[in-house]
Scaffold this motif. Structure first.
Motif, PDB file in Angstrom:
ATOM      1  N   ALA A 130       1.888   8.441   2.689  1.00  0.00           N
ATOM      2  CA  ALA A 130       2.956   7.480   2.982  1.00  0.00           C
ATOM      3  C   ALA A 130       3.862   8.024   4.082  1.00  0.00           C
ATOM      4  O   ALA A 130       4.272   7.296   4.988  1.00  0.00           O
ATOM      5  CB  ALA A 130       3.757   7.192   1.718  1.00  0.00           C
TER       6      ALA A 130
ATOM      7  N   SER B 216       2.597   7.661   7.647  1.00  0.00           N
ATOM      8  CA  SER B 216       2.358   6.290   8.096  1.00  0.00           C
ATOM      9  C   SER B 216       3.418   5.819   9.095  1.00  0.00           C
ATOM     10  O   SER B 216       4.595   6.148   8.981  1.00  0.00           O
ATOM     11  CB  SER B 216       2.369   5.384   6.860  1.00  0.00           C
ATOM     12  OG  SER B 216       2.499   4.051   7.249  1.00  0.00           O
TER      13      SER B 216
ATOM     14  N   LEU C 187      11.621   7.453   1.990  1.00  0.00           N
ATOM     15  CA  LEU C 187      10.525   8.177   2.656  1.00  0.00           C
ATOM     16  C   LEU C 187      10.994   8.724   4.004  1.00  0.00           C
ATOM     17  O   LEU C 187      10.721   9.873   4.351  1.00  0.00           O
ATOM     18  CB  LEU C 187       9.316   7.248   2.848  1.00  0.00           C
ATOM     19  CG  LEU C 187       8.537   6.925   1.568  1.00  0.00           C
ATOM     20  CD1 LEU C 187       7.665   5.687   1.764  1.00  0.00           C
ATOM     21  CD2 LEU C 187       7.674   8.105   1.152  1.00  0.00           C
TER      22      LEU C 187
ATOM     23  N   LEU D  80       0.732   4.232  -2.852  1.00  0.00           N
ATOM     24  CA  LEU D  80       0.608   5.672  -2.589  1.00  0.00           C
ATOM     25  C   LEU D  80       1.704   6.445  -3.322  1.00  0.00           C
ATOM     26  O   LEU D  80       1.452   7.511  -3.886  1.00  0.00           O
ATOM     27  CB  LEU D  80       0.690   5.939  -1.078  1.00  0.00           C
ATOM     28  CG  LEU D  80      -0.534   5.528  -0.262  1.00  0.00           C
ATOM     29  CD1 LEU D  80      -0.247   5.689   1.231  1.00  0.00           C
ATOM     30  CD2 LEU D  80      -1.766   6.350  -0.651  1.00  0.00           C
ATOM     31  N   VAL D  81       2.928   5.891  -3.307  1.00  0.00           N
ATOM     32  CA  VAL D  81       4.031   6.571  -4.003  1.00  0.00           C
ATOM     33  C   VAL D  81       3.756   6.576  -5.506  1.00  0.00           C
ATOM     34  O   VAL D  81       3.966   7.586  -6.188  1.00  0.00           O
ATOM     35  CB  VAL D  81       5.384   5.909  -3.669  1.00  0.00           C
ATOM     36  CG1 VAL D  81       6.512   6.553  -4.476  1.00  0.00           C
ATOM     37  CG2 VAL D  81       5.687   6.025  -2.178  1.00  0.00           C
TER      38      VAL D  81
ATOM     39  N   ILE E 277       6.665   3.307   7.733  1.00  0.00           N
ATOM     40  CA  ILE E 277       8.016   3.626   7.265  1.00  0.00           C
ATOM     41  C   ILE E 277       9.029   3.544   8.410  1.00  0.00           C
ATOM     42  O   ILE E 277      10.200   3.292   8.187  1.00  0.00           O
ATOM     43  CB  ILE E 277       8.097   4.996   6.548  1.00  0.00           C
ATOM     44  CG1 ILE E 277       7.739   6.139   7.482  1.00  0.00           C
ATOM     45  CG2 ILE E 277       7.198   4.998   5.326  1.00  0.00           C
ATOM     46  CD1 ILE E 277       7.946   7.528   6.851  1.00  0.00           C
TER      47      ILE E 277
ATOM     48  N   GLN F  45       0.836  -1.212   0.000  1.00  0.00           N
ATOM     49  CA  GLN F  45       0.000   0.000   0.000  1.00  0.00           C
ATOM     50  C   GLN F  45       0.871   1.262   0.000  1.00  0.00           C
ATOM     51  O   GLN F  45       0.496   2.277  -0.586  1.00  0.00           O
ATOM     52  CB  GLN F  45      -0.930  -0.018   1.231  1.00  0.00           C
ATOM     53  CG  GLN F  45      -1.963  -1.129   1.170  1.00  0.00           C
ATOM     54  CD  GLN F  45      -2.783  -1.250   2.449  1.00  0.00           C
ATOM     55  OE1 GLN F  45      -2.254  -1.139   3.554  1.00  0.00           O
ATOM     56  NE2 GLN F  45      -4.071  -1.493   2.291  1.00  0.00           N
ATOM     57  N   VAL F  46       2.020   1.177   0.666  1.00  0.00           N
ATOM     58  CA  VAL F  46       2.952   2.316   0.642  1.00  0.00           C
ATOM     59  C   VAL F  46       3.426   2.549  -0.794  1.00  0.00           C
ATOM     60  O   VAL F  46       3.448   3.684  -1.290  1.00  0.00           O
ATOM     61  CB  VAL F  46       4.152   2.068   1.585  1.00  0.00           C
ATOM     62  CG1 VAL F  46       5.218   3.149   1.413  1.00  0.00           C
ATOM     63  CG2 VAL F  46       3.687   2.013   3.043  1.00  0.00           C
TER      64      VAL F  46
END
Ligand code: SF4
Ligand code: SF4
Length: 126
Positions: free
Chosen positions: A56, A59, A88, A47-48, A62, A43-44
């Motif tokens: 992200a 969150s 990130l 998003l990117v 990370i 999911q990260v």
């Protein structure tokens, strides 16, 4: 707010082509930290891909990523998620978003934690 310049830098820092991820989820399925994450690793990446970097960056994921490389070993597309997670974190730290204040570390941690663990932790979180 993350500028488009910072978005570009984030992808430069990671050195990863996140567009090659096709969201199979194998990375998340093999992540030992997944149960504690608010966003799963795939999911990260999504998003990117979508340019929704702020989500992200907000969150916990990370910071929880242990850079164990299990996900990248499983990825059929050769995406190195730990590199993306690191980029990130670095982006956020460069924007002034320190994750850990060394001054607030409990005394017993400072006294008892191995020096190497402290240095590694401070490198990651500050
Ligand atoms: S394993 Fe690779 S291709 Fe599959 S979701 Fe994760 S990063 Fe994307
Ligand atoms: S490197 Fe991070 S995201 Fe990948 S499996 Fe390990 S803890 Fe999970």
């Amino acid at each position: 707010m993350v500028s488009s310049e910072n978005r570009r830098k984030l992808l430069d820092i990671s050195g990863e082509d996140v567009t090659s991820c096709y969201q199979c989820g194998k990375c998340s399925a093999g992540c030992a930290m997944a149960a504690m994450m608010d966003l799963l690793p795939h999911q990260v990446i999504r998003l990117v891909q979508l340019g929704q970097v702020e989500e992200a960056l907000a969150s916990r994921t990370i910071w929880l990523c242990a850079s164990c490389l299990a996900c990248s070993a499983r990825c059929p597309r050769g995406v190195s998620l730990p590199n993306v997670m690191e980029s990130l974190r670095v982006t956020l730290l460069r924007l002034g978003g320190r994750h850990l204040d060394p001054v607030r570390l409990p005394a017993d941690v400072l006294e008892n934690a191995p020096e190497q663990a402290l240095v590694a932790g401070l490198r990651k979180y500050t």
